[in-house]
Design an enzyme around this catalytic site. Structure first.
Site, mmCIF file in Angstrom:
data_model
loop_
_atom_site.group_PDB
_atom_site.id
_atom_site.type_symbol
_atom_site.label_atom_id
_atom_site.label_comp_id
_atom_site.label_asym_id
_atom_site.label_seq_id
_atom_site.Cartn_x
_atom_site.Cartn_y
_atom_site.Cartn_z
ATOM 1 N N LEU A 184 0.837 -1.196 0.000
ATOM 2 C CA LEU A 184 0.000 0.000 0.000
ATOM 3 C C LEU A 184 0.872 1.246 0.000
ATOM 4 C CD1 LEU A 184 -2.785 -1.071 2.538
ATOM 5 C CD2 LEU A 184 -2.810 -1.195 0.040
ATOM 6 N N GLY A 204 3.728 -0.225 5.299
ATOM 7 C CA GLY A 204 5.096 0.053 5.715
ATOM 8 C C GLY A 204 5.149 0.480 7.173
ATOM 9 N N ASP A 208 8.141 8.365 9.755
ATOM 10 C CA ASP A 208 9.259 9.102 9.131
ATOM 11 C C ASP A 208 9.001 10.599 8.979
ATOM 12 O OD1 ASP A 208 7.335 9.074 7.195
ATOM 13 O OD2 ASP A 208 8.611 8.322 5.596
ATOM 14 N N CYS A 216 7.926 3.216 0.128
ATOM 15 C CA CYS A 216 7.215 1.939 -0.064
ATOM 16 C C CYS A 216 6.940 1.668 -1.536
ATOM 17 C CB CYS A 216 5.915 1.947 0.736
ATOM 18 S SG CYS A 216 6.167 2.045 2.527
ATOM 19 N N LEU A 230 -5.098 3.570 -1.188
ATOM 20 C CA LEU A 230 -6.475 3.676 -0.710
ATOM 21 C C LEU A 230 -7.233 4.698 -1.563
ATOM 22 C CD1 LEU A 230 -5.960 3.785 3.180
ATOM 23 C CD2 LEU A 230 -6.575 1.822 1.772
#
Length: 300
Positions: A184, A204, A208, A216, A230
């Site tokens: 995702l 992930g 961060d 990712c 999404l």
């Protein structure tokens, strides 16, 4: 194995409290004479000792609280006043669930996080577990690549010992078939319209602060994994940053799995401070002048 009595707990608490007395000059002098481990300052050593004492005291207090609650429940049962007893909800385990859908957290990013963010990531694992546990049919919840400092933080919390989660030291592509993996990522061009229980959807496991944007998606491309995002753009409008936390993504997936409604899932989980609003379809209408001109042409 003998059970702890209230008297023994009270003695332990009293003993622990003695450890937290204010140090006298003599105590500080004795402490200053103690050898400091190599690579550690005196300040770090003091913090480490204080943290250790605090953790010991916290465990003793929790044990005492459990005994008090147990005695309170027993007293209420004896008096027959069952109305004050909180009913415990029956939760399904992953083994009892009708859902075969696999959701995985990739925890192989410890080297990209400071300790504070590693702790936050572990905290969000707990929130994912809570969301899964409250679902009528929990996902098959996996945590992969879980063998770094975050794992030590996780194992150091006694509340995590019996969580119904599949924990793996191995990397994502070792635990699952690469062809089944859907990572995702908000950068993906593929919209996640429905969940496929033959696939494993991966989140992930990284906090961060947007410093690793696109990470990712890049990993999915390099390793040949599938990827998807999404359907935020399709259902809602947000003026603030579109970054979601690990647990928010997981909770959205849980909500959708129960109600099969992406719009409701997104609006119920995304925090109000992000001011998420339902995306209304824009209807293009003819300007009034053009509309009247076309009516005149029809009349003539």
């Amino acid at each position: 194995m003998s059970q702890d009595t209230p008297e023994r707990i009270e003695e332990s608490v009293e003993a622990s409290n003695n450890n937290f007395q204010i140090n006298t000059p003599e105590d500080n002098q004795d402490e200053s004479r103690q050898p400091v481990p190599e690579g550690m300052s005196k300040k770090q050593l003091r913090r480490q000792k204080y943290k250790q004492k605090w953790e010991e005291k916290k465990l003793i207090k929790r044990a005492a609280e459990r005994i008090r609650k147990k005695e309170k429940r027993a007293a209420l049962k004896e008096t027959g006043d069952l109305s004050k007893l909180r009913k415990r909800k029956d939760f399904r385990t992953m083994a009892q669930s009708n859902s075969k859908q696999r959701i995985a957290l990739d925890m192989s990013f410890d080297d990209l996080m400071i300790e504070k963010d590693q702790k936050r990531t572990v905290q969000q694992i707990g929130w994912c577990y809570t969301a899964n546990r409250h679902s009528p049919n929990p996902f098959q919840f996996h945590v992969v690549g879980f063998n770094g400092p975050s794992r030590k933080i996780y194992d150091g919390n006694e509340h995590n010992l019996n969580q119904d989660i599949f924990l793996h030291h191995e990397k994502l592509e070792t635990v699952f078939e690469p062809k089944d993996i859907i990572y995702l990522s908000s950068e993906s061009d593929n919209v996640l319209s429905e969940l496929d229980d033959t696939k494993v959807y991966v989140i992930g496991g990284i906090v961060d602060h947007n410093s690793q944007k696109g990470l990712c998606h890049r990993i999915a491309g390099e390793k040949g994994f599938g990827h998807a995002r999404l359907p935020l753009d399709e259902h809602i409008l947000m003026k603030s940053r579109r970054v979601l936390t690990i647990n928010q993504v997981y909770e959205i997936l849980v909500h959708y799995s129960v109600h099969k409604d992406w719009k409701a899932a997104l609006l119920s989980i995304i925090p109000e401070r992000k001011n998420a609003q339902v995306k209304e379809e824009v209807r293009t209408e003819e300007p009034e002048q053009n509309k009247s001109e076309s009516e005149e042409q029809l009349v003539s």
